[in-house]
Every structure is written in C-alpha cells, then in structure tokens.
Write an enzyme that holds these catalytic residues in place. Structure first.
Site, short mmCIF file in Angstrom:
data_model
loop_
_atom_site.label_atom_id
_atom_site.label_comp_id
_atom_site.label_asym_id
_atom_site.label_seq_id
_atom_site.Cartn_x
_atom_site.Cartn_y
_atom_site.Cartn_z
N HIS A 154 30.12 33.74 14.42
CA HIS A 154 30.13 32.44 15.08
C HIS A 154 29.24 32.40 16.30
CE1 HIS A 154 33.84 30.41 13.12
NE2 HIS A 154 33.26 31.25 12.27
N HIS A 205 33.95 37.17 3.89
CA HIS A 205 35.31 36.94 3.42
C HIS A 205 35.87 38.11 2.62
CE1 HIS A 205 34.91 32.29 3.94
NE2 HIS A 205 34.80 32.97 5.06
#
Length: 736
Positions: free
Chosen positions: A97, A259
């Site tokens: 991020h 993920h």
C-alpha cells in the site's frame, strides 16, 4: 481584554497566525493554487541542509537491519497480536500500500517518499490499521536512525516479510529519502470516503486517477460498488493496474502472490470502529481505528469488511492460492461484518484460524480474486501459473520489485548490496559513459559550429526544452539524458513539431558525426549532450544580442539510449496534454485542467519554484520557443533576444486586455488610448498579471534595473531543468 474561556471559544486559536477561520481559498476557491511549488521546503526538513541520505544509507548494516526485521516477524505484541503468530501478511500489505498509490499518468504517488506516514494516506479506509504496522517498526527505525528512511524501511520490511515466509525476492534497492510534510495531490473529486464520482459515461475512470473509489489503493474487493461480479471486477482491475504500469501477467502475479499470505479482517460490525488517525483523540497518539468490538484486536480485529483467508499456509509461500481458486466451486457468502465474499462450496475446513490452533475454516476468496479465474485473459495466465509454480514465483518476484521500485527512477539511484544486476526495460536504461568526454575547448568549438549551422535561437532553445522538459520529479522519469527525443514515441509528438524537429536533429547529428569522426583519442560527444549544448549556445547568443553577457553552465556526460532500451508504450504517458512553457495545448486530447493549472502542474513535476516558473515563461516567450511559432505571449519587438520585455509589456497599464472575438482562451492586448492591437496572449500569459503572487514575481523582472537579474535567474532555472535527470551530478555534489 481577557481571552474567552467559554465553550464557544474553546480550542480557537487566539493569535492571528492560527489555522482557524477562513483562508484565502475559502473566499476565492477558483484562485490558481501555486502552493504546490513550495512544498517540502528546507524549512520543514529537520535534517538540515548538510544531511545526505544516500551517504548515510551507505553506512547502514543492511544485514543487521534484516536480522532485526526477521525477529520482529514472529515477536507478537500484546497490544496488536500477530495473525498466525507472524506479522508477514501485515507487513506485505504495508509495503504494497505504500507503493501502490503510484500512478503512471503523472508519476505521482508510490513508496519513494514515505508518504504513508502522513494524511491523507495514513487515514485512507484502505490503509486501516497500517498505523499498527508502522508502530511495530518504530523500535527498529529508532535503532538505526537516519541511516534508513521510513520510505526505505517500509519497502525493505515487505521484502523481509516475504523472505521470512519462504519466498525468494528479486532484490532491494535503498535510496528513498523521506519527506517531512504531506503531499498535496489530487486523489479525486469526492468529498466522502469510498465515493466514486470519478467515473463518467460507460465507467470511464477520470485521469490521472488510478483507484476506483476515494480512499482505496486499487479496486473494491467486493466488486464494483459492492456488486459481487468477478467479470465486472476484472475490468476495474485491468484499468487500475494498467494505470500503475502493470500488464495482465504482472497483475495476476501480484494479486495471487500477495494473497498467498495473511488474511483480511472483518470480525464484526464496522460501525464499532473509531476514527482514522488524523481524526483521533490526542491521547491516541496518532493511532486510529480503535475498535469497540470485543477486544478490538486479534481475533476481534476489524480492518474492512471481508473476513478472508486464502490459503492453508498463510505464513508460507505456496501455490495454494491457485490450487484453491481452481480446485473449488465458489458460492457467495457474507462476512461477520456483512461484506460480500466467497466460500469454497462443500469444502472441508482446511484453513487455519489465526489465533486458535484447534479451529479450522473453509477456504474463502474475494470477488476480485475470482476475477483471476473468470476473466478469460486472467484465467489463461492463472492456469499457467497453477501448472508452473516456478513461473508464478518468478513473475511475482519481478512484479513485486517493479511495484516497490517503479518510482525510484534510473538504476544509478539504487543503493545497497541487494540491487539486482539485471537491467529492466521499465527502468528506462541509458548506456553508461564509455568514452572520454569533451573538454572546455571542445565545448566552445561545438557551440560555434552549432550557431553557424543555420539553426535559429528559437529552434535550438525549443529542441533543448522539448528534450529536457519531459522530466518528472515524481517518478524521476524523462529528461534530456538518453536523447529519446529522437526516438519513438517522442519524435512524433505533436508538441515537438516532428517535421521541424527532424531537421534540427539532422543538423545536430551531422555536427556530432563530424566531431566524433575527427577524434583520435576516443573522445566523443553524445547527441543528448549536443542538444542541451545547442540550447546553451542559443541562450548565450540571445543574451549577448540583448546586451547582457552570460555563460550557461554545461556538464557533459549524457548518453544516447537505443530503441531497444525504450518501451514505447511506457513513454507515451510522458506526452504533454499541455505545455504552458511553449504555449501549447493538445486540442485532440481531453484536458482535465485549465491551461494555467496545467502550467503549474508541469512546473511542479519539473521541481520548479514560483519564481523559477515565472522567469522561464518570460524568457521562453521572447526567445521564440512557442509551439508552431505562435506569437501569443511573445510580448517583444526584439524576438530571439533574452530581454525582460515579456514582463515589461504584460504589466504596462497602457495596454487593455480583452477576450478575442470567436477565439477560445485567446486575449488581445490593445492600446488603451487608440485601440490599436499590440499583442495577443493566452490564459497562461495573462495569469502572470492576474494572479497576485505571480504578478509579484513578474514585477521583480519588469523593473528597469532587472535585466541582469532576469538573465541570471533565467539561466539558473534553465540549467535546473536541463540537469534535472543528472543524478550523477547530484550524487557527486552531495558526496563533496
């Protein structure tokens, strides 16, 4: 008079310099904002002018830092316990991020300055609870101090997190110096978190934005506007990842690779979460999202809506993501927080609980995960990765490196022992200097040849500006080094006037060939250097013709990139929609700013200040650098002479300016007494008389004693642009 102490007065600033009350922009919201040109001034930097981060980083024991980071991964803290006893997933998300705000359209965002520490990013909904990740890192940052920036530490921590979970990364480069104030960027038109007013027509995402909603890094994990449609979500994914320079294979690798680890957090009602850090209470000390659900952390943590664990080994690298994605059918479900997600249909509980080893869960996925199976292009790539785990690992390693290093610029800015040796096309490579450089006598001889070539001052200045002004301080791309102005796509850009550019380059190449062919000691001059030298020679001549002697600084050392070293698609985004310095607007492309706003935006990308912007526009106008030789804003009777006439004539009260009949954004300057047409100009020209701060700068250069200062300041600002991408010069100066 005593200060008021009642509730109405409480918290109000009692002195005139305070932040309460209306500001200028509250009264005049359409006023051109040039404050972005003065962000991150030395006054806000606590490190001082002598501090050199690159030199400090070289003193860092990187292995010691990594050892401490490895230990931190499994050192679960009571105030924010680690999922599965390992902080790896949290730190991967933090690094992702930090880097994931990067957008290719203007090169802004990214991990390069540590902006995740500041608003608005530190309080974006998509960054919920990353404040905890940075607090976990504080003891390590504190230990190593100025030798490693927050910007570098966040990326390095993401790498170590991956390595600690069994993944082999592609490499790591340091060199990201911290900034000390928030970056004022346009993140979207919305006034509410998760708003999506950025779309028009058939879901056309406005430029330069990359994310689908305000406060998200990329896409809504529940699907477009919460619609759990994997195919529709794939369209959003493809658009947003493309806008941060990722192709389909890189996109699949990043989503699946990221993920493979950790989980999302939606244990309970999101309404029980407190304010983000910027809106938190003083005693929270910069932490936010304090939750009243259960303990507020650990098994009760709420970061967003979904409660998803993708794999059976969330703290180990594996191929389980793809095995689960294709090994099960998926049915729509809801998280405890009420968010839409998917669970494996009829599957056994094989996924570990993050805090109770006695419990197991069924595999779960996000809508955007299923996009990798149900979008036909993504599905083909995903099946290849399923069947070839080694290809998946390599693709993720490379994409992760690109994600976290995309905004660092050329390889010469990379620092540390883990810099990969492989040269990558997205790094915009330029050959290293492999010959003797020209000396002072050569430089003077070459300038004389250039001026005798028949090329005009306007042509030489325009070409040098076109070459150098592609630089973006945001992601350190573009600039004169490489001479890519002679290659596709830049040679064909409308703003560069391709036909005339080809003539100029042909003459410069002839001079280059003649000079290099005459040398017997291996000495050479690159076309990149010659283009810049041509601009310098023209400016010296123009100043001399105006009665002012000046020497334009010139440092050789640029090299010429090849077509093979140039990603045409990647460079297309550097084409300007507008260049106010050349009074150019591309009427074929959508403009999302007024011309004067685009001028300030470009100046900010060039790292110019308000005075530098002002003096450059005034100088370029009288030098004749306008696109297509337009006379708009050429407020002089002495073109191609470096005079302060632009400012003198713009501020002349004997001239009255009005909009031209039938001409969009063109203005006529007529004699106030007899109405005779004297000049024409654009919004970009007239703003230097209209905007109070820009007018103040213009007045400095319009004074009767300002000619020498004007020339001196113009040359300094010009040289700054010409050398904006000369990181080799910067490094040498800093080291000295």
């Amino acid at each position: 008079m005593d200060a008021k102490t009642d509730d109405k007065g409480a918290g109000k600033c009692p002195f005139s310099g305070g932040s309460h009350g209306h500001r200028n922009r509250d009264w005049w919201p359409d006023q051109l904002d040039i404050s972005v040109l003065h962000n991150n001034s030395k006054k806000s930097d606590p490190m001082g002018a002598a501090f050199n981060y690159a030199e400090e980083f070289k003193k860092l024991d990187l292995e010691a830092v990594k050892k401490d980071l490895h230990a931190l991964m499994t050192d679960s803290q009571e105030w924010w316990p680690a999922d599965f006893g390992h902080y790896g997933g949290l730190f991967v998300r933090m690094a992702w991020h930090s880097a994931g705000t990067y957008r290719i359209t203007d090169g802004r965002g990214g991990a390069g300055a540590g902006q995740q520490r500041f608003a608005p990013l530190n309080s974006w909904p998509d960054n919920a609870n990353l404040d905890k990740a940075r607090r976990l890192l504080w003891p390590i940052k504190q230990k190593y101090g100025s030798k490693i920036s927050w910007a570098d530490l966040m990326v390095l921590t993401g790498n170590v997190a991956l390595e600690s979970m069994g993944f082999k990364t592609f490499g790591f480069a340091g060199g990201r110096a911290d900034v000390w104030e928030p970056e004022e960027l346009y993140w979207g038109p919305e006034g509410t978190w998760l708003g999506d007013e950025r779309y028009s027509g058939e879901r056309q995402l406005a430029e330069p934005l990359g994310a689908v909603q305000m406060g998200l890094i990329y896409v809504n994990p529940e699907g477009p506007n919460g619609n759990p449609d994997p195919v529709a979500a794939a369209k959003d994914i493809r658009e947003t990842f493309a806008r941060m320079a990722m192709d389909d294979e890189e996109t699949v690798a990043l989503i699946a690779g990221g993920h493979t680890f950790g989980k999302t957090h939606g244990a309970g009602d999101p309404s029980l979460i407190g304010p983000a850090p910027e809106g938190g209470l003083l005693e929270e000390q910069g932490l936010g999202w304090t939750s009243k659900y259960g303990s507020g952390f650990g098994a009760d943590a709420i970061t967003g809506g979904p409660e998803v664990i993708w794999t059976q080994t969330p703290t180990q690298w594996s191929n389980h993501f793809f095995e689960n994605l294709f090994g099960f059918e998926w049915e729509l479900d809801k998280s405890p927080a009420g968010a839409k997600q998917w669970k494996a249909k009829g599957a056994e509980a094989t996924v570990p609980d993050p805090f109770d080893p006695a419990k197991k869960r069924v595999p779960t996925m996000l809508t955007t995960d299923l996009s990798l199976r149900f979008d036909p292009i993504y599905e083909k790539i995903s099946r290849r990765f399923l069947e070839n785990p080694d290809q998946f690992a390599d693709a993720f390693a490379r994409a992760w490196f690109k994600l976290t290093h995309r905004d660092m610029g050329p390889r010469e800015r990379y620092l540390g022992p883990e810099v990969p040796k492989e040269e990558l096309i997205w790094q915009d490579p330029i050959p290293a200097v492999n010959h003797e450089l020209v000396g002072e006598a050569d430089i003077e001889a070459l300038k004389a040849k250039i001026l005798a070539s028949g090329l005009s001052v306007a042509q030489l200045v325009s070409t040098a500006w076109a070459s150098a002004s592609t630089f973006r301080g945001s992601d350190k791309r573009g600039g004169a080094n490489g001479a890519r102005i002679r290659l596709a796509p830049q040679k064909d850009w409308e703003v560069n006037q391709p036909a005339e550019l080809a003539q100029v380059l042909s003459k410069l190449e002839a001079i280059q060939g003649e000079f290099n062919g005459a040398q017997k000691d291996g000495k050479k001059v690159s076309l990149a250097d010659l283009i810049v030298l041509g601009g310098a020679a023209a400016i010296e001549k123009a100043a001399k013709d105006a009665g002012t002697a000046v020497k334009v600084p010139f440092t050789p050392g640029r090299m010429d990139a090849s077509a093979e070293q140039t990603d045409v698609e990647s460079f297309k985004v550097l084409e300007p929609r507008a260049d106010g310095f050349r009074n150019y607007i591309n009427t074929k492309r959508h403009q999302f700013m007024h011309p004067e706003e685009a001028l300030v935006d470009k100046a900010q990308l060039l790292t110019l200040t308000g005075p530098e912007l002002t003096v450059l526009v005034g100088g370029l106008r009288v030098l004749g650098a306008n696109y297509a030789h337009s006379t708009h804003g050429v407020l002089t009777e002495r073109p191609e002479k470096l005079t302060n006439d632009f400012f003198v004539n713009l501020l002349d009260m004997g001239t009255k300016w009005t909009k031209a009949n039938g001409e969009v954004e063109i203005y006529e300057g007529r004699d106030r007494k007899n109405g005779e047409l004297k000049w024409t100009g654009t919004r970009v020209d007239l703003v230097f008389g209209s905007h109070s701060q820009l007018r103040a700068f213009a007045e400095v250069y319009a004074c009767s004693d300002a000619q020498e200062k004007f020339v001196s300041d113009f040359v300094a600002a010009w040289s700054k642009v010409m050398n904006a991408d000369r990181f080799d010069i910067v490094a040498k100066k800093q080291a000295a």
